[in-house]
Write a protein that holds these residues in place. Structure first.
Motif, PDB file in Angstrom:
ATOM      1  N   ALA A  58      59.551  70.546  10.583  1.00  0.00           N
ATOM      2  CA  ALA A  58      59.965  69.145  10.605  1.00  0.00           C
ATOM      3  C   ALA A  58      59.569  68.423   9.321  1.00  0.00           C
ATOM      4  CB  ALA A  58      59.354  68.437  11.812  1.00  0.00           C
ATOM      5  N   LYS A  59      58.448  68.834   8.726  1.00  0.00           N
ATOM      6  CA  LYS A  59      57.942  68.255   7.474  1.00  0.00           C
ATOM      7  C   LYS A  59      57.619  69.408   6.526  1.00  0.00           C
ATOM      8  CE  LYS A  59      57.712  63.846   8.766  1.00  0.00           C
ATOM      9  NZ  LYS A  59      58.426  62.737   8.065  1.00  0.00           N
ATOM     10  N   PRO A  60      58.617  69.961   5.833  1.00  0.00           N
ATOM     11  CA  PRO A  60      58.385  71.180   5.046  1.00  0.00           C
ATOM     12  C   PRO A  60      57.423  71.021   3.882  1.00  0.00           C
ATOM     13  CG  PRO A  60      60.715  70.877   5.502  1.00  0.00           C
ATOM     14  CD  PRO A  60      60.029  69.593   5.879  1.00  0.00           C
ATOM     15  N   GLY A  61      57.384  69.847   3.248  1.00  0.00           N
ATOM     16  CA  GLY A  61      56.586  69.722   2.030  1.00  0.00           C
ATOM     17  C   GLY A  61      57.173  70.591   0.933  1.00  0.00           C
ATOM     18  N   VAL A  62      56.372  70.887  -0.096  1.00  0.00           N
ATOM     19  CA  VAL A  62      56.871  71.702  -1.201  1.00  0.00           C
ATOM     20  C   VAL A  62      56.095  73.005  -1.291  1.00  0.00           C
ATOM     21  CG1 VAL A  62      57.665  69.704  -2.518  1.00  0.00           C
ATOM     22  CG2 VAL A  62      55.396  70.663  -2.974  1.00  0.00           C
ATOM     23  N   TYR A  63      56.749  73.971  -1.882  1.00  0.00           N
ATOM     24  CA  TYR A  63      56.177  75.301  -2.098  1.00  0.00           C
ATOM     25  C   TYR A  63      56.310  75.607  -3.583  1.00  0.00           C
ATOM     26  CZ  TYR A  63      56.364  80.441  -2.363  1.00  0.00           C
ATOM     27  OH  TYR A  63      56.175  81.743  -2.722  1.00  0.00           O
ATOM     28  N   TYR A  64      55.191  75.725  -4.279  1.00  0.00           N
ATOM     29  CA  TYR A  64      55.218  76.016  -5.712  1.00  0.00           C
ATOM     30  C   TYR A  64      55.462  77.519  -5.888  1.00  0.00           C
ATOM     31  CZ  TYR A  64      53.129  71.371  -5.928  1.00  0.00           C
ATOM     32  OH  TYR A  64      52.884  70.026  -5.785  1.00  0.00           O
ATOM     33  N   PRO A  85      69.610  86.192  11.803  1.00  0.00           N
ATOM     34  CA  PRO A  85      68.829  85.124  11.158  1.00  0.00           C
ATOM     35  C   PRO A  85      67.410  85.035  11.695  1.00  0.00           C
ATOM     36  CG  PRO A  85      70.282  84.202  12.810  1.00  0.00           C
ATOM     37  CD  PRO A  85      70.627  85.664  12.726  1.00  0.00           C
ATOM     38  N   GLU A  86      66.547  84.462  10.865  1.00  0.00           N
ATOM     39  CA  GLU A  86      65.164  84.194  11.239  1.00  0.00           C
ATOM     40  C   GLU A  86      64.843  82.759  10.837  1.00  0.00           C
ATOM     41  OE1 GLU A  86      62.708  87.002   9.238  1.00  0.00           O
ATOM     42  OE2 GLU A  86      63.842  88.743   9.950  1.00  0.00           O
ATOM     43  N   ILE A  87      64.125  82.053  11.697  1.00  0.00           N
ATOM     44  CA  ILE A  87      63.668  80.699  11.364  1.00  0.00           C
ATOM     45  C   ILE A  87      62.229  80.778  10.865  1.00  0.00           C
ATOM     46  CG2 ILE A  87      63.234  78.377  12.229  1.00  0.00           C
ATOM     47  CD1 ILE A  87      65.459  78.736  14.225  1.00  0.00           C
ATOM     48  N   ASP A  88      62.001  80.205   9.706  1.00  0.00           N
ATOM     49  CA  ASP A  88      60.676  80.208   9.078  1.00  0.00           C
ATOM     50  C   ASP A  88      60.092  78.804   9.184  1.00  0.00           C
ATOM     51  OD1 ASP A  88      58.550  80.041   7.195  1.00  0.00           O
ATOM     52  OD2 ASP A  88      59.386  81.680   6.023  1.00  0.00           O
ATOM     53  N   TYR A  89      59.014  78.659   9.948  1.00  0.00           N
ATOM     54  CA  TYR A  89      58.417  77.348  10.178  1.00  0.00           C
ATOM     55  C   TYR A  89      57.302  77.019   9.177  1.00  0.00           C
ATOM     56  CZ  TYR A  89      61.035  77.194  14.537  1.00  0.00           C
ATOM     57  OH  TYR A  89      62.053  77.163  15.467  1.00  0.00           O
ATOM     58  N   GLN A  90      57.075  77.901   8.192  1.00  0.00           N
ATOM     59  CA  GLN A  90      55.978  77.731   7.249  1.00  0.00           C
ATOM     60  C   GLN A  90      56.438  77.351   5.845  1.00  0.00           C
ATOM     61  OE1 GLN A  90      52.865  77.845   8.495  1.00  0.00           O
ATOM     62  NE2 GLN A  90      53.828  78.300  10.461  1.00  0.00           N
ATOM     63  N   ARG A  91      57.526  77.913   5.393  1.00  0.00           N
ATOM     64  CA  ARG A  91      57.926  77.764   3.996  1.00  0.00           C
ATOM     65  C   ARG A  91      58.330  76.339   3.674  1.00  0.00           C
ATOM     66  NH1 ARG A  91      60.045  81.470  -0.116  1.00  0.00           N
ATOM     67  NH2 ARG A  91      61.320  80.309  -1.599  1.00  0.00           N
ATOM     68  N   GLY A  92      57.802  75.813   2.570  1.00  0.00           N
ATOM     69  CA  GLY A  92      58.197  74.506   2.086  1.00  0.00           C
ATOM     70  C   GLY A  92      59.375  74.607   1.135  1.00  0.00           C
ATOM     71  N   PHE A  93      59.796  73.470   0.606  1.00  0.00           N
ATOM     72  CA  PHE A  93      60.917  73.421  -0.340  1.00  0.00           C
ATOM     73  C   PHE A  93      60.482  74.018  -1.680  1.00  0.00           C
ATOM     74  CE2 PHE A  93      62.006  69.262   1.991  1.00  0.00           C
ATOM     75  CZ  PHE A  93      62.818  69.920   2.909  1.00  0.00           C
ATOM     76  N   ASP A  94      61.200  75.012  -2.165  1.00  0.00           N
ATOM     77  CA  ASP A  94      60.883  75.561  -3.479  1.00  0.00           C
ATOM     78  C   ASP A  94      61.569  74.746  -4.566  1.00  0.00           C
ATOM     79  OD1 ASP A  94      63.532  76.621  -3.954  1.00  0.00           O
ATOM     80  OD2 ASP A  94      63.017  78.398  -2.767  1.00  0.00           O
TER      81      ASP A  94
END
Length: 284
Positions: A68-74, A115-124
């Motif tokens: 719901a709130k992905p944030g960012v992924y460096y 398909p797989e849903i990933d609940y951890q990954r943020g926006f790259d």
């Protein structure tokens, strides 16, 4: 999400996402690219959510961000010692869309994907770099998705075209599909020019034929015919210069967007160059 007609604001878009995190540092090389994105903010008007395919997320099966709130992924963490500290301070606080992620997963399952849903990954950075410029308000929910790899380049080509076509339902229902990659991605050549001490250094592209091929292919209105032509993209002049052996992942988002574009005549709506590398935007 049951409409079979195209919603008024339904769109499929391909964007070039630039040179890593550097556009957000506002360096002199980046100004043409930044101006191109700023000129095209209006293309997101009326979009209720975005489904964005990242060249920096390449998987065997479709992966879908479900937070719901992905944030960012460096996604360039391994380069931390070489990069300015500011490149690890960027934020993009758009919401995710868990319900849409589930709808996408169900639709892709029906169409034969796993398909797989990933609940951890943020926006790259294929998401937060261009979206920071296109939509600084961060007020449109985004579901990030992976592009598909395969044992052969031709299989990957076919799979990503099929993945794009599987997304047409969501374009018809008023969501925007965005492919975020690059039409030219000889990374060593770009880096060499970008960091050259010589003023005006640029990549040496021998021909514009590949960019011309993409513009002509995008403009084919019939999606079946368009995908048939794009399936043979390696036969196009300049393809090996634009995407070197084993490094075509930045082209997969273009194929996804083209497949999602339905029976709509695509067009290059803008273009810019960063150290001579083309950075176009396409819309269907």
């Amino acid at each position: 999400m049951t409409s079979s007609k195209s919603a008024p604001h339904s769109k499929s878009l391909f964007i070039s996402h630039g040179t890593g995190p550097f556009p957000l540092l506002n360096g002199p090389h980046e100004q043409p690219f930044l101006e191109t994105l700023k000129r095209n903010k209006r293309v997101l008007s009326g979009v209720k959510a975005i489904i964005l395919f990242s060249a920096h997320w390449e998987t065997d099966h479709p992966c879908i961000s479900g937070a719901a709130k992905p944030g960012v992924y460096y996604d360039y963490e391994e380069m931390r010692p070489q990069l300015p500290p500011a490149t690890f301070e960027f934020r993009y606080d758009a919401d995710g869309h868990p319900e849409l992620a589930k709808e996408i997963s169900a639709e892709l399952t029906k169409q034969g994907f796993q398909p797989e849903i990933d609940y951890q990954r943020g926006f790259d950075h294929a998401v937060y770099v261009p979206m920071t410029i296109l939509r600084p308000e961060a007020d449109i929910p985004i579901v990030q998705m992976s592009v598909l790899k395969a044992k052969t380049e031709q299989e990957a080509t076919d799979r990503n075209l099929a993945l794009g076509r599987a997304m047409q339902r969501f374009v018809n229902e008023g969501y925007m599909v965005i492919g975020s990659g690059n039409t030219y991605h000889d990374f060593p050549e770009i880096a060499k020019a970008y960091f050259s001490p010589e003023p005006g250094a640029s990549v040496s592209i021998k021909s514009t034929a590949f960019e011309e091929f993409l513009a002509e292919s995008a403009a084919i209105q019939d999606v079946d015919a368009r995908c048939k032509v794009l399936a043979k993209w390696r036969e196009a002049p300049g393809s090996w210069e634009a995407h070197t052996v084993g490094n075509a992942e930045h082209f997969w988002p273009f194929l996804v967007a083209a497949g999602a574009g339905r029976d709509v005549e695509g067009r290059k709506i803008d273009d810019s160059k960063v150290v001579g590398a083309p950075m176009p935007i396409y819309l269907w």
